[in-house]
Design an enzyme around this catalytic site. Structure first.
Site, PDB file in Angstrom:
ATOM      1  N   GLY A   9     -31.870  50.980 -74.572  1.00 19.60           N
ATOM      2  CA  GLY A   9     -30.711  50.154 -74.243  1.00 19.60           C
ATOM      3  C   GLY A   9     -30.902  49.489 -72.890  1.00 19.60           C
ATOM      4  O   GLY A   9     -29.950  49.317 -72.114  1.00 19.60           O
ATOM      5  N   GLY A  12     -28.787  46.463 -71.622  1.00 19.88           N
ATOM      6  CA  GLY A  12     -27.329  46.625 -71.535  1.00 19.88           C
ATOM      7  C   GLY A  12     -26.845  46.705 -70.100  1.00 19.88           C
ATOM      8  O   GLY A  12     -27.622  46.549 -69.151  1.00 19.88           O
ATOM      9  N   GLN A  13     -25.538  46.979 -69.970  1.00 16.93           N
ATOM     10  CA  GLN A  13     -24.925  46.960 -68.639  1.00 16.93           C
ATOM     11  C   GLN A  13     -25.547  48.003 -67.708  1.00 16.93           C
ATOM     12  O   GLN A  13     -25.885  47.693 -66.571  1.00 16.93           O
ATOM     13  CB  GLN A  13     -23.410  47.205 -68.758  1.00 16.93           C
ATOM     14  CG  GLN A  13     -22.657  46.923 -67.471  1.00 16.93           C
ATOM     15  CD  GLN A  13     -21.302  47.613 -67.396  1.00 16.93           C
ATOM     16  OE1 GLN A  13     -20.982  48.465 -68.212  1.00 16.93           O
ATOM     17  NE2 GLN A  13     -20.511  47.245 -66.419  1.00 16.93           N
ATOM     18  N   ASP A  35     -35.238  47.896 -76.034  1.00 18.02           N
ATOM     19  CA  ASP A  35     -33.949  47.413 -76.525  1.00 18.02           C
ATOM     20  C   ASP A  35     -34.214  46.671 -77.835  1.00 18.02           C
ATOM     21  O   ASP A  35     -35.348  46.296 -78.122  1.00 18.02           O
ATOM     22  CB  ASP A  35     -33.316  46.456 -75.504  1.00 18.02           C
ATOM     23  CG  ASP A  35     -31.804  46.404 -75.623  1.00 18.02           C
ATOM     24  OD1 ASP A  35     -31.118  46.919 -74.722  1.00 18.02           O
ATOM     25  OD2 ASP A  35     -31.310  45.840 -76.616  1.00 18.02           O
ATOM     26  N   ARG A  37     -32.860  43.800 -78.201  1.00 22.91           N
ATOM     27  CA  ARG A  37     -32.945  42.423 -77.701  1.00 22.91           C
ATOM     28  C   ARG A  37     -34.122  42.259 -76.759  1.00 22.91           C
ATOM     29  O   ARG A  37     -34.348  43.107 -75.897  1.00 22.91           O
ATOM     30  CB  ARG A  37     -31.672  42.075 -76.901  1.00 22.91           C
ATOM     31  CG  ARG A  37     -30.434  41.962 -77.728  1.00 22.91           C
ATOM     32  CD  ARG A  37     -29.203  42.005 -76.821  1.00 22.91           C
ATOM     33  NE  ARG A  37     -28.878  43.372 -76.413  1.00 22.91           N
ATOM     34  CZ  ARG A  37     -27.917  43.706 -75.571  1.00 22.91           C
ATOM     35  NH1 ARG A  37     -27.190  42.790 -74.989  1.00 22.91           N
ATOM     36  NH2 ARG A  37     -27.675  44.963 -75.287  1.00 22.91           N
ATOM     37  N   ASN A  53     -35.337  49.608 -82.398  1.00 26.92           N
ATOM     38  CA  ASN A  53     -34.055  49.979 -82.960  1.00 26.92           C
ATOM     39  C   ASN A  53     -34.009  51.503 -82.892  1.00 26.92           C
ATOM     40  O   ASN A  53     -34.804  52.179 -83.551  1.00 26.92           O
ATOM     41  CB  ASN A  53     -33.994  49.482 -84.419  1.00 26.92           C
ATOM     42  CG  ASN A  53     -32.710  49.916 -85.102  1.00 26.92           C
ATOM     43  OD1 ASN A  53     -31.936  50.698 -84.555  1.00 26.92           O
ATOM     44  ND2 ASN A  53     -32.501  49.404 -86.304  1.00 26.92           N
ATOM     45  N   TYR A 143     -15.506  56.068 -80.909  1.00 25.50           N
ATOM     46  CA  TYR A 143     -16.429  56.187 -79.776  1.00 25.50           C
ATOM     47  C   TYR A 143     -16.214  57.524 -79.055  1.00 25.50           C
ATOM     48  O   TYR A 143     -17.166  58.264 -78.777  1.00 25.50           O
ATOM     49  CB  TYR A 143     -16.183  55.011 -78.830  1.00 25.50           C
ATOM     50  CG  TYR A 143     -16.932  55.034 -77.526  1.00 25.50           C
ATOM     51  CD1 TYR A 143     -18.309  54.922 -77.478  1.00 25.50           C
ATOM     52  CD2 TYR A 143     -16.230  55.125 -76.316  1.00 25.50           C
ATOM     53  CE1 TYR A 143     -18.981  54.910 -76.259  1.00 25.50           C
ATOM     54  CE2 TYR A 143     -16.897  55.106 -75.103  1.00 25.50           C
ATOM     55  CZ  TYR A 143     -18.275  54.997 -75.078  1.00 25.50           C
ATOM     56  OH  TYR A 143     -18.932  54.983 -73.871  1.00 25.50           O
ATOM     57  N   LYS A 147     -18.676  60.699 -78.617  1.00 28.07           N
ATOM     58  CA  LYS A 147     -19.093  61.192 -77.305  1.00 28.07           C
ATOM     59  C   LYS A 147     -18.860  62.696 -77.193  1.00 28.07           C
ATOM     60  O   LYS A 147     -19.705  63.427 -76.686  1.00 28.07           O
ATOM     61  CB  LYS A 147     -18.371  60.432 -76.190  1.00 28.07           C
ATOM     62  CG  LYS A 147     -18.891  59.009 -76.003  1.00 28.07           C
ATOM     63  CD  LYS A 147     -20.336  59.024 -75.554  1.00 28.07           C
ATOM     64  CE  LYS A 147     -21.036  57.692 -75.649  1.00 28.07           C
ATOM     65  NZ  LYS A 147     -22.485  57.755 -75.439  1.00 28.07           N
TER      66      LYS A 147
END
Ligand code: AKB
Length: 312
Positions: A9, A12-13, A35, A37, A53, A143, A147
């Site tokens: 990831g 990501g942020q 990632d 992307r 993925n 979500y 978690k």
């Protein structure tokens, strides 16, 4: 032997900032970003990257072996607001990607794994103020359920198989390098993009929806901090509460107005406000402070100044 670190990831942020800091600390070649992307050409030139993925266990295994990975930071997740729109897909992504890596760690293909939890793992019956480390947890979102379940699975793999799992319950995270996607706390990032351009902002949370938040440099400090802590100090293997400050949209807008006196905000409240109402308004992170010396650096005021400076 030097560590080889895989960040899932990475575009990501959190991943964007984390990869940068890890590369400064461990050397660019020792941190493999991955990632779905492709990153920008500029970021691609900064160090190794693998398109992955995280649901594809075979491809993940090949990358672990190819790079002789010793540590994994697993940051792949569908966040709260998006997962409410596609519950089964959210559950599948959040849980199956976790199991793929827990299993590889159990089979000793790498040594240490970071998996983030969130304030979303708490729920409407959790004490909202100063939410303790150990308390009622009854999450009301897909979500949040993923978690809480993930936290418990991490602890299970630690206790049963000796996998070195470590985790934090992130509050809302605020950063300027990459925007978050699909979270309930995203307003606290969007608002800065508008304020920096001298535009007004329409907020989707209610004026009094107070949530715990943290500036990204502190989140990165906490993330690397728990991964580098001696194993005996990491006494909790579900996930640690970490906090910095709390505010509601009105308080954030007032802080922004100290720098941008003409900034205006109005409200168009949507379903994300209901999600926020089931989450803590402030976090007690004294256990993390005591066990592995967690200490945030940024106050709300310092963060507001830094965000506006960097986005302007
Ligand atoms: C979200 O809003 O879904 C996330 C989180 C608090 O985990 N930012």
């Amino acid at each position: 032997m030097s560590e080889k670190i895989l960040v899932l990831g990475s575009s990501g942020q959190i991943g964007t900032d984390l990869v940068e800091t890890l590369r400064n600390n461990y050397g660019a070649d020792n941190v493999i970003a991955s990632d779905l992307r492709q990153p920008s050409a500029e970021r691609l030139a900064q160090g190794p990257f693998e398109t992955l993925n995280a649901l594809d266990a075979k491809a993940a295994f090949d990358i672990i072996k190819k790079h002789k990975v010793s540590q994994v930071y697993h940051l792949v997740a569908m966040l709260s607001a998006t997962a409410e729109k596609m519950p089964l897909k959210g559950w599948d992504l959040n849980m199956q990607s976790l199991f793929n890596f827990l299993e590889m760690a159990r089979e000793k293909h790498f040594k240490k794994m970071y998996w983030p939890s969130s304030i979303a793992a708490f729920g409407p019956n959790t004490p909202r103020d100063n939410t303790p480390q150990l308390t009622v947890m009854d999450p009301g979102t897909v979500y949040g359920i993923s978690k809480l379940a993930g936290e418990l699975w991490c602890e299970y793999y630690f206790k049963k198989y000796g996998v070195d799992t470590r985790g934090l319950r992130y509050p809302g995270l605020i950063s300027y390098k990459t925007e978050p996607g699909g979270g309930t706390t995203d307003y606290a990032v969007d608002i800065f993009h508008k304020a920096a351009k001298d535009q007004d902002y329409t907020c989707y949370l209610g004026a009094d929806s107070s949530l715990p938040m943290m500036y990204m440099p502190d989140a990165i400090k906490a993330t690397i901090g728990i991964m580098e802590a001696p194993a005996e100090q990491v006494k909790i293997r579900t996930s640690y509460n970490v906090g910095a400050f709390s505010f509601n949209p009105e308080e954030l807008a007032a802080s922004i107005r100290k720098e941008k006196p003409n900034f205006k905000m109005d409200y168009n409240i949507d379903s994300r406000n209901e999600i926020a109402k089931g989450w803590p308004s402030s976090i007690d992170d004294s256990v993390a402070r005591e066990h592995w010396n967690w200490q945030p650096e940024f106050s709300l005021e310092a963060m507001v100044k830094d965000m506006l400076k960097n986005l302007s």
